[in-house]
Design a protein around this motif. Sequence first.
Motif, PDB file in Angstrom:
ATOM      1  N   THR A 161       0.823  -1.205   0.000  1.00 38.61           N
ATOM      2  CA  THR A 161       0.000   0.000   0.000  1.00 38.61           C
ATOM      3  C   THR A 161       0.858   1.257   0.000  1.00 38.61           C
ATOM      4  O   THR A 161       0.343   2.370  -0.061  1.00 38.61           O
ATOM      5  N   GLY A 162       2.190   1.041   0.157  1.00 38.45           N
ATOM      6  CA  GLY A 162       3.093   2.190   0.104  1.00 38.45           C
ATOM      7  C   GLY A 162       3.154   3.002   1.373  1.00 38.45           C
ATOM      8  O   GLY A 162       3.741   4.083   1.374  1.00 38.45           O
ATOM      9  N   LYS A 163       2.575   2.535   2.499  1.00 39.32           N
ATOM     10  CA  LYS A 163       2.612   3.308   3.745  1.00 39.32           C
ATOM     11  C   LYS A 163       4.005   3.220   4.358  1.00 39.32           C
ATOM     12  O   LYS A 163       4.667   2.194   4.299  1.00 39.32           O
ATOM     13  N   ARG A 164       4.445   4.310   4.981  1.00 39.83           N
ATOM     14  CA  ARG A 164       5.764   4.363   5.619  1.00 39.83           C
ATOM     15  C   ARG A 164       5.613   4.737   7.098  1.00 39.83           C
ATOM     16  O   ARG A 164       4.857   5.637   7.444  1.00 39.83           O
ATOM     17  N   PHE A 165       6.350   4.023   7.903  1.00 38.33           N
ATOM     18  CA  PHE A 165       6.335   4.258   9.356  1.00 38.33           C
ATOM     19  C   PHE A 165       7.769   4.464   9.834  1.00 38.33           C
ATOM     20  O   PHE A 165       8.734   4.068   9.160  1.00 38.33           O
TER      21      PHE A 165
END
Length: 219
Positions: A161-165
């Motif tokens: 989903t391309g989310k970055r943490f």
Amino acid sequence: MNPQCARCNLVVYPTEKVNCLDKYWHKGCFSCESCKMTLNMKNYKGFEKRPYCNAHYPKTNFTCVADTPENLRLKQQSKMQSTVLYKEDFEKNKGKGFSAVADTPEMQRIKKTQNQISNIKYHEEFEKRKQGGEPTLQQKPPSPVPYQAPEPAAAAPPPSTGKRFKAVYDYAAADEDEVSFLDGDVIADVQQIDEGWMYGRVERTGLAGMLPANYVEAM
């Protein structure tokens, strides 16, 4: 040769002689040392080899016990018993600390002073850690939420989903399907698995796996 009277120092003849208290007396000279009352062998009381009547007999108060062989033996025996009891009590209480110290005002003052010193040292140490950036009790990382294994069909992670943490604590993988990271690492392609766990790739190492959700925050 006739002896001399212990009172008047004159010669005592046999007809008037009284032999008492290791001395010789005229019958008239055998009298009380205090009131001079004439005494006889039935009513006299001797003290330091001197005759006294019953009323004037010296009242003595013995303040010490004579060191007779028997008294010395008893004294030595009592001392030995006290030493034995002390050693037995010492061995019995050895290693137990001083739990029976009398709670005197002086001991209470010392105890209070020690508590104050301990509190001061604790606060000094706390401030040093806080200023040096060391984690305090409130800054320790939370415990990961226990992972519930998914059904076999859901084992593969969903599409990216391309989310970055960003990692806010260090984490060491506890299982083969988990990934390790350090505080500040960027986790890319993060996908939510359940309430407590995510799946993502650590950009610094290129390794991917599951990670605890409460160890990272969204960027």
